[in-house]
Enzyme design. Structure first.
Site, PDB file in Angstrom:
ATOM      1  N   SER A   1      14.306  21.991 -16.633  1.00 51.37           N
ATOM      2  CA  SER A   1      13.123  22.864 -16.683  1.00 51.37           C
ATOM      3  C   SER A   1      13.565  24.212 -17.568  1.00 51.37           C
ATOM      4  O   SER A   1      14.727  24.589 -17.223  1.00 51.37           O
ATOM      5  CB  SER A   1      12.569  23.063 -15.415  1.00 51.37           C
ATOM      6  OG  SER A   1      11.674  24.187 -15.392  1.00 51.37           O
TER       7      SER A   1
ATOM      8  N   HIS B   1       0.773  -1.288  -0.128  1.00 52.88           N
ATOM      9  CA  HIS B   1      -0.122   0.150  -0.056  1.00 52.88           C
ATOM     10  C   HIS B   1       0.843   1.351  -0.118  1.00 52.88           C
ATOM     11  O   HIS B   1       0.443   2.105   0.540  1.00 52.88           O
ATOM     12  CB  HIS B   1      -0.992  -0.062   1.193  1.00 52.88           C
ATOM     13  CG  HIS B   1      -1.837  -1.124   1.537  1.00 52.88           C
ATOM     14  ND1 HIS B   1      -2.881  -1.467   0.774  1.00 52.88           N
ATOM     15  CD2 HIS B   1      -1.290  -2.336   2.107  1.00 52.88           C
ATOM     16  CE1 HIS B   1      -3.401  -2.704   1.248  1.00 52.88           C
ATOM     17  NE2 HIS B   1      -2.352  -3.103   2.126  1.00 52.88           N
TER      18      HIS B   1
END
Ligand code: ARG
Length: 454
Positions: free
Chosen positions: A284, A162
């Site tokens: 970026s 999980h």
């Protein structure tokens, strides 16, 4: 209204109709050129061996055709083979070139054949070759992951369920777990390979011809495992092997996508268990500090595409009437796109994994006392406490859990396939055997090709 038409071997048509129906064939079919030459060489050889009062082609003529086909195949390997729009596809382009060179002899090669027959055999030969190459690249990535796991040694890693911290694991277990899952995808690729390995040739337009074609002869010449017996069935099987391959490819992409997702998460600064090689990250245009895992994100993105192509192939087929229909041309586009995407993905992932580093300190410092909870309960079991009592005892007093040595914890698990029991020799032997089988089949296919096109 423009009433101009464009001439093709199969009649004059409106130029827009030609462009619409030809689609991307002049580009896609370039990949089929070698296999088209091979298929035609086998067909012509078989024609020359037919017992008829007057042979369609003599053995000497068949040899001349094969030689010329060899030249065309060599031209295509050098990138010098082109398909014109008025050729429509590779089959007509090869026939045009043979006729330009051999005159009337070139005009005979289509005897007892149809393009449906040709494309069906070309696609299967192309697929066999491409599936084997995909398998080799799949094994390459699996081996790269295994090597990464071996190099990381027993660096402890928090095992998660999980996404929550669960039990002590190792980087080695993570990497070889992915490696094994990826290598096992060969089972699906092999199923697609076995379907592709059936010879449809000699079905003509899907109903046979009034000539004594020896279909098993071309099966042997081309190296197929057997002949697709029913000519109508053989023509309908077109599309089915493309869909089966796309299903194997889609599943393989899903497995690769899960690897990519783990790599994205574990290389996030918040985790930093792994460092991705900078040259495989992109920057970026505004944020100077960025090294983004674009490649891995695109693996996820391209998985969506491959699943889409698989769905497109099944949708294409589900309501198609028996016999050849032109929709089948698009099945070629779908499987070729699928193969190309999966193969480039396998290659780039292998590079990323090869350059990835595990940060042992970050991995170790992620261990919180809770990660050892199950191990503590199991120690109580060793002391005689029934499992469920031990479980409740630990669960009711989680605050009593203390820091433990994660290296000791991972070494304590030694049964097959757990942290202390990963068998690299087993993986190496498995991958090597698969690689050997791939190589032997690639060589056998190449030998058949060489024998026909010499
Ligand atoms: N390019 C075509 C295809 O891929 C070849 C077969 C054309 N056959 C036909 N009957 N129009 O399907």
């Amino acid at each position: 209204m423009n009433m101009k038409t464009e001439k093709t071997i199969t009649g004059a048509v409106d130029p827009d109709v030609l462009t619409y129906t030809v689609g991307e064939d002049p580009i896609l079919d370039l990949e089929l050129a070698k296999w088209d030459c091979m298929g035609t060489a086998a067909h012509v050889t078989m024609l020359s061996e037919m017992r008829l009062p007057r042979p369609v082609v003599t053995r000497a003529e068949a040899a001349r055709v094969r030689k010329e086909l060899g030249r065309i195949a060599a031209l295509s390997a050098e990138g010098g083979f082109t398909i014109r729009e008025d050729d429509q596809d590779v089959h007509m382009a090869v026939e045009r070139m043979l006729t330009e060179k051999l005159g009337d002899l070139g005009k005979k090669i289509h005897t007892g054949r149809s393009r449906n027959d040709q494309v069906a055999v070309d696609v299967r030969l192309h697929m066999k070759d491409a599936i084997l190459r995909t398998e080799a690249e799949t094994l390459e990535l699996a081996e790269e992951l295994r090597r990464f796991g071996a190099k990381a040694g027993k660096i402890p890693l928090v095992g998660r369920t999980h996404l929550q911290p669960a039990m002590p694991s190792t980087v080695e277990m993570w990497a070889t777990g992915h490696a094994e899952m990826i290598a096992d995808q060969l089972e699906n690729l092999e199923a697609a390979y076995r379907l592709a390995d059936l010879n449809p040739l000699g079905s003509a337009a899907g109903y046979g011809v009034p000539l004594p074609l020896d279909r098993n002869r071309t099966t042997r010449l081309l190296g197929f495992s057997r002949t697709l017996h029913n000519c109508f069935g053989a023509s309908m099987a077109r599309g089915e092997c493309e869909a089966s391959l796309l299903s194997a490819l889609a599943q393989l992409m899903c497995v690769l996508s899960r690897l990519a997702e783990d790599m994205i998460i574990f290389s996030m600064p918040e985790f930093a268990y792994f460092r991705l090689p900078r040259e495989y990250c992109t920057g970026s245009s505004i944020m100077p500090q960025k090294y983004n895992p674009d490649v891995l994100e695109l693996v996820r993105g391209k998985t969506a595409q491959v699943i889409g192509w698989q769905t497109a192939a099944l949708t294409l087929l589900h309501a198609m009437p028996g016999g050849y229909n032109r929709d089948l041309q698009d099945a070629k586009l779908l499987y070729m796109k699928g193969l190309d995407t999966v193969r480039t993905t396998l290659r780039i992932l292998a590079k990323l994994v090869a350059g990835m580093k595990a940060d042992a300190d970050r991995c170790r410092s992620a261990f919180s006392p809770e990660v050892f909870a199950t191990d503590v309960a199991l120690r109580m079991v060793a002391g005689g406490t029934p499992w469920r009592d031990a479980y409740h005892e630990v669960r009711d007093h989680l605050e009593r859990l203390g820091t433990e040595d994660c290296d000791v914890a991972v070494a304590a698990k030694s049964h097959e396939g757990t942290t202390g029991g990963i068998d690299h020799a087993l993986y190496r032997a498995r991958f090597a055997a698969a690689k050997k089988s791939v190589k032997a089949r690639l060589n056998a296919l190449e030998a058949k090709c060489k024998a026909l096109l010499k």
